[in-house]
Design a protein around this motif. Sequence first.
Motif, PDB file in Angstrom:
ATOM      1  N   ALA A  77      21.757 -30.434  11.335  1.00 48.94           N
ATOM      2  CA  ALA A  77      22.525 -30.291  12.795  1.00 48.94           C
ATOM      3  C   ALA A  77      22.346 -31.365  13.357  1.00 48.94           C
ATOM      4  CB  ALA A  77      21.811 -28.862  13.156  1.00 48.94           C
ATOM      5  N   ALA A  78      23.154 -31.003  14.318  1.00 52.73           N
ATOM      6  CA  ALA A  78      22.863 -32.047  15.483  1.00 52.73           C
ATOM      7  C   ALA A  78      22.356 -32.164  16.457  1.00 52.73           C
ATOM      8  CB  ALA A  78      24.571 -32.630  16.201  1.00 52.73           C
ATOM      9  N   LEU A  79      21.674 -32.708  16.600  1.00 51.11           N
ATOM     10  CA  LEU A  79      20.144 -32.719  18.339  1.00 51.11           C
ATOM     11  C   LEU A  79      21.486 -33.853  18.934  1.00 51.11           C
ATOM     12  CD1 LEU A  79      17.039 -33.036  16.799  1.00 51.11           C
ATOM     13  CD2 LEU A  79      18.163 -30.674  17.440  1.00 51.11           C
ATOM     14  N   ALA A  80      22.106 -32.503  20.458  1.00 47.23           N
ATOM     15  CA  ALA A  80      22.754 -33.565  21.385  1.00 47.23           C
ATOM     16  C   ALA A  80      21.420 -33.812  22.060  1.00 47.23           C
ATOM     17  CB  ALA A  80      23.686 -32.525  21.804  1.00 47.23           C
ATOM     18  N   ILE A  81      22.159 -35.111  22.649  1.00 50.44           N
ATOM     19  CA  ILE A  81      20.778 -35.913  23.511  1.00 50.44           C
ATOM     20  C   ILE A  81      21.622 -36.463  25.017  1.00 50.44           C
ATOM     21  CG2 ILE A  81      19.774 -38.433  24.624  1.00 50.44           C
ATOM     22  CD1 ILE A  81      19.503 -38.187  21.461  1.00 50.44           C
ATOM     23  N   THR A  82      21.578 -36.089  26.079  1.00 52.71           N
ATOM     24  CA  THR A  82      22.251 -35.335  27.427  1.00 52.71           C
ATOM     25  C   THR A  82      21.442 -35.919  28.404  1.00 52.71           C
ATOM     26  OG1 THR A  82      23.616 -34.007  26.773  1.00 52.71           O
ATOM     27  CG2 THR A  82      23.829 -34.822  29.029  1.00 52.71           C
ATOM     28  N   PRO A  83      21.608 -37.426  28.983  1.00 47.91           N
ATOM     29  CA  PRO A  83      20.590 -38.286  30.099  1.00 47.91           C
ATOM     30  C   PRO A  83      20.697 -37.173  31.659  1.00 47.91           C
ATOM     31  CG  PRO A  83      22.575 -39.623  29.761  1.00 47.91           C
ATOM     32  CD  PRO A  83      23.212 -37.950  28.962  1.00 47.91           C
ATOM     33  N   THR A  84      19.669 -37.160  31.824  1.00 43.71           N
ATOM     34  CA  THR A  84      19.349 -36.529  32.997  1.00 43.71           C
ATOM     35  C   THR A  84      18.508 -38.095  34.017  1.00 43.71           C
ATOM     36  OG1 THR A  84      18.398 -34.591  32.258  1.00 43.71           O
ATOM     37  CG2 THR A  84      17.950 -35.299  34.611  1.00 43.71           C
ATOM     38  N   PRO A  85      19.016 -38.575  35.098  1.00 44.36           N
ATOM     39  CA  PRO A  85      20.908 -38.214  35.548  1.00 44.36           C
ATOM     40  C   PRO A  85      22.127 -38.406  34.400  1.00 44.36           C
ATOM     41  CG  PRO A  85      20.148 -39.766  36.734  1.00 44.36           C
ATOM     42  CD  PRO A  85      19.198 -40.164  35.968  1.00 44.36           C
ATOM     43  N   MET A  86      23.059 -38.093  34.730  1.00 45.34           N
ATOM     44  CA  MET A  86      24.138 -38.227  33.521  1.00 45.34           C
ATOM     45  C   MET A  86      24.204 -39.297  33.688  1.00 45.34           C
ATOM     46  SD  MET A  86      24.661 -35.411  32.627  1.00 45.34           S
ATOM     47  CE  MET A  86      26.403 -35.230  32.792  1.00 45.34           C
ATOM     48  N   GLY A  87      24.645 -40.169  33.236  1.00 43.12           N
ATOM     49  CA  GLY A  87      24.876 -41.464  33.128  1.00 43.12           C
ATOM     50  C   GLY A  87      26.488 -42.202  32.768  1.00 43.12           C
ATOM     51  N   VAL A  88      26.914 -42.904  32.748  1.00 44.44           N
ATOM     52  CA  VAL A  88      28.093 -43.871  32.878  1.00 44.44           C
ATOM     53  C   VAL A  88      28.623 -43.650  31.457  1.00 44.44           C
ATOM     54  CG1 VAL A  88      29.711 -44.878  33.857  1.00 44.44           C
ATOM     55  CG2 VAL A  88      27.438 -44.982  34.548  1.00 44.44           C
ATOM     56  N   ASP A  89      27.991 -44.808  30.777  1.00 47.81           N
ATOM     57  CA  ASP A  89      28.516 -44.818  29.281  1.00 47.81           C
ATOM     58  C   ASP A  89      27.459 -44.774  28.203  1.00 47.81           C
ATOM     59  OD1 ASP A  89      31.010 -45.665  29.230  1.00 47.81           O
ATOM     60  OD2 ASP A  89      31.391 -47.993  29.319  1.00 47.81           O
ATOM     61  N   MET A 111      16.168 -33.667  21.461  1.00 54.00           N
ATOM     62  CA  MET A 111      15.266 -35.228  21.360  1.00 54.00           C
ATOM     63  C   MET A 111      14.605 -34.760  22.885  1.00 54.00           C
ATOM     64  SD  MET A 111      15.826 -36.493  18.942  1.00 54.00           S
ATOM     65  CE  MET A 111      15.227 -38.319  18.724  1.00 54.00           C
ATOM     66  N   VAL A 112      13.500 -35.263  23.168  1.00 52.64           N
ATOM     67  CA  VAL A 112      12.908 -36.201  24.511  1.00 52.64           C
ATOM     68  C   VAL A 112      13.012 -37.608  24.759  1.00 52.64           C
ATOM     69  CG1 VAL A 112      11.017 -35.763  26.079  1.00 52.64           C
ATOM     70  CG2 VAL A 112      11.631 -34.073  23.902  1.00 52.64           C
ATOM     71  N   GLN A 113      13.317 -37.669  26.286  1.00 57.77           N
ATOM     72  CA  GLN A 113      13.368 -39.214  26.703  1.00 57.77           C
ATOM     73  C   GLN A 113      11.510 -39.025  26.744  1.00 57.77           C
ATOM     74  OE1 GLN A 113      15.496 -40.152  30.672  1.00 57.77           O
ATOM     75  NE2 GLN A 113      14.498 -41.667  30.377  1.00 57.77           N
ATOM     76  N   VAL A 114      11.218 -40.333  26.339  1.00 56.13           N
ATOM     77  CA  VAL A 114       9.825 -41.232  26.545  1.00 56.13           C
ATOM     78  C   VAL A 114       9.807 -42.168  27.415  1.00 56.13           C
ATOM     79  CG1 VAL A 114       9.010 -39.904  23.985  1.00 56.13           C
ATOM     80  CG2 VAL A 114      10.210 -41.688  24.001  1.00 56.13           C
ATOM     81  N   GLY A 115      10.765 -43.340  27.518  1.00 53.16           N
ATOM     82  CA  GLY A 115      10.962 -44.380  27.686  1.00 53.16           C
ATOM     83  C   GLY A 115      12.214 -44.729  28.068  1.00 53.16           C
ATOM     84  N   GLU A 116      12.181 -45.914  29.097  1.00 48.10           N
ATOM     85  CA  GLU A 116      13.857 -46.323  29.209  1.00 48.10           C
ATOM     86  C   GLU A 116      13.223 -48.082  29.558  1.00 48.10           C
ATOM     87  OE1 GLU A 116      14.264 -45.315  33.827  1.00 48.10           O
ATOM     88  OE2 GLU A 116      16.288 -47.056  34.038  1.00 48.10           O
ATOM     89  N   ILE A 117      14.430 -48.858  29.284  1.00 46.01           N
ATOM     90  CA  ILE A 117      13.951 -50.534  29.232  1.00 46.01           C
ATOM     91  C   ILE A 117      15.249 -50.604  29.993  1.00 46.01           C
ATOM     92  CG2 ILE A 117      14.058 -52.356  27.574  1.00 46.01           C
ATOM     93  CD1 ILE A 117      13.146 -50.562  25.593  1.00 46.01           C
TER      94      ILE A 117
END
Lengths: 524, 474
Positions: B334-346, B394-400
């Motif tokens: 099954a697919a785990l969809a990842i959608t950023p918050t806030p919404m991304g551009v690309d 999938m949980v966001q854990v960081g940003e670079i």
Amino acid sequence: MIRMGLGRARGRRRPDRPQGGAGAVTSAFERSLARAGAAAALIGVLVALGGTAVAQMAPVVAPPVAGGEAAPDADLQAAKAEFETAQTLFIRDQYDQAAAHFLDAFARKPFSAFLFNAAVSYEKAQKLEKAAEFFQKYLDREPGAPDAASVKTRIEALRTILAPPAMPGVPGTTPAPVTPAALPALETKGLVVIDSKPQGATIYLDNKTNGVFAKTPWQGSLESKPVKLLLEAKGFKPEERSISPRSDKLVDVYIALSEEHFLGWVEIVSNVPGADVFIDRKDIGAIGKTPFTGHLKPGKHTVFLDRIGFKPVQQEIDVLPGTATQHMIKLEKSDDGWINVAGRGAYGASVSVDGKLACAAPCRTEVAPGVHRVVVRKGGFEDYEAELRVDRGAETTVEVSWSPRPSKRTAYVTAAVAAAFLGGGLYVGYLSNKNHDGVQNDIKASSAGPVTMVDSNDPRFSRGKWEAVGADVLFGVAALLAVSATVSFFSHGPDSVAAVDQRVIGFGPGVSSDGAGLAAWGRF
Amino acid sequence: MGTPTRLATLAFSLLLLAFGAVGCNWTKFDDQAADAPVRSVGAPSGFDSHDFGKSITPLSTGRGSAAAFVATSLNGTHVVLVKVDSGGGVKSEAVSDSALVAAESSTITSVAEIPGGTPTSLLLGSPRVRDQDFGRVLTYTPPDPANSGMDDTAKTLLIPLLGSNDPGMGRGLAAGYLDGVAETADYVIGSDNEIAVVIDGVPANTAVGTTTVGVAPLACDVSYDAQQDNRFAVRRPILAARLWADPRGAAVQQLFVGAPRATGTGTLSILTVANGTLGCLASMAGPSAEFGHALAAGDANGDGVNDFLVVGAPGQQAFVYQGWPALVAPALPAALAITPTPMGVDFGFAVAALNVDGLPGDEVLISDPRATVGGKTGAGHVLIYKFDPAANAMVQVGEIAAHSPDTDENFGYTLNVLNFCRDAAAVAAGAVCPPAALSRILLVGAANEVFVYFRVGDNIPTPAGQTVADVRAP
């Protein structure tokens, strides 16, 4: 005490003198001539011709003093009143009346200046014959007057005018057409009368160093300027007063000297005349030169004598009240030499000899014979430094030609700019180090939030690098400027130079008007 | 002026001279920059502005250095081999024009490393030769320090299956082991409409367009929409990876092909080579047109075996497929969809799988190179996700992001994982890097710049006291 009159209002009487008559001009005049003829002393007058203001003196006949005791002179006051009346009339062009009052004054006091003034008044009144007559009487009384020649010429000119015209048709007999208007203008004379009690006191003008002026009584003309009179008489307390002679006034000065038995009269002489005389203290200056005479308080005194070329001498003298003593002090030739810093530019300079401050120029300082290092300093100029040889008994004169010291303004400005660059370098260097530390902290420390770790292209690297380079450049520029400032600070203009002359001061036998003795001399 | 003042002035001058002589050490910033945890690699000469960093291919070995990657220009015939030494220093070696004469001055937009060789060779894809609608594939072996006499001229790779006029040939490239023979690498060449496979040097077969392979109704769509946005049309994604155990051998890989489109829905196809024939195992349609633009495989549990696939769908989403190797196609996780918050551009433009937190297992890295960061439009960033079993998401854990974001910097235009060998001695000797000295580091491409991360994870939640070491540390 002193009593001094100026004009009628301030006159005083001398009751021991006979009152003069108030009769006709001629009789009064003749009475005065008779009294004057009885006098044996000489009097001097100052004659001013053509408006000149040159003071001239001539001896005058002193009036008789009964019993040697001076007293208020009523005749003098009367003569002064007449004199001032005559001057007032003269100014109002009432010359006849002025001449009469001048003659009345002469009748009271036979001062020849009154005759001269009467002659001038008659000439102004076109009474040339009487003018010539009184000019001649003036000459008769003052044959040795300084203006005798000019007065004689004037008399001849007046008589030429009064002479009968030449014979018509006879060549060469026509006199030159002389008129009174063609003659030089003449003004009346002022008069100063100085008398004292007792008479015979020595008169000095302004300063005793100018020498003896006259003895009282004295009458004559002085320049129209303030003058200080000093009167001294042996056994009496010296007195001094200031007067302001005027050409249109008769100034009467009478000083009664007080007998001062508690003072002693001293005369200080030296084998070399002209030595500076100091009494008790040298710091207040010399009180005169040898030979010196004056009063001193009784007791012991220290007399200092200074004379260039001779060793300074000091001697204790004992002054007894009411006595007159003479002290002969011998001066010996000095074994030292002198350095004299002189010249127009010497003012404000300091003189150091062998590293010690010697004096403030212009000055002379005594040094042992030999070579001395002399430094003359003056603000704004380069120092003059030289090794000067001073011989025994010789004076080495130094006249410095000052070389301006270059302005240090540029050096100060350069130093200030260097300091500014240094400050800028420190600040920029601080920024650089701050950048370095900040980046280092970012590199080592974990960041909160996004991973924005320092990358090698972080602008702080280049910024810090350029800041470091900039700081180094600023340091470098500051260093160069500082070196420049230092060079400027150390730079100086051409040395000041000096014309150095040496003269030998010697002494030997000499004869002068003051007497014979040893005299100093110089060879240049 | 008195002597003391003059001496003071002299001392002041000497002090300043000392300052001037000692001064500030500006070279310390160079040293400090070298110690920075991130190495910024600027564009070598010849690259156009905003060009370098948009086509990056990591190499399996450092070729005499700790790590190496290849960068090509999207606007010129420029190929650069960038080597990273064990201290973090970077050296760029441009491939000469004479070596690339076969490219006929065309752009090279795709690169794949052919495994197995010593040194390894490269496949260079030039999809528009002389600006025409046909492409070319070249083979090129960069000069080897240990073999200076080798021929380093790029050669044209003839692929009879595709023909010389196949449009966009070389737009997608891959190399690996698809048939179980480990000694010889297999090539995968994608054109605009086809996927050709060369197995052990022998052309196998070609999948053209919507191809039905194997048991019906399975059909793998390998067509490529060249009309899509230029941002996405540069190259097509083809990934050779082993996500489950193939009974034919330990090295057999599967082939994953993305087919993003301008309209409709993009697809992801899973192919395999069996008996010398390319066949379709599974195909899935994404939720958006750009689905399948970026592909990456990773190891979620840290056992050394890939077990998930990341698929980017530039816009707002990325998808993670996990569950392998237990599952074998045609079964799909099954697919785990990842959608950023806030919404991304690309968001989803580039994807990678890399262990960035130091804990076992890879995290998912998804870039959005046009995101606004720090108020800078188009600065770009990379978001890090980790699977949360409790939430089954999938949980966001960081940003670079770049330390100093800049407008249109496009940070994250490419994401790659680079092998880094810190054993300088082994590197110098040309030996295989000891496993203990081998690290996988992140390579983030941006417009005109590539960032090499020697350390990641400082801000990612980790057990107390754990720190993420710099891979350069001994």
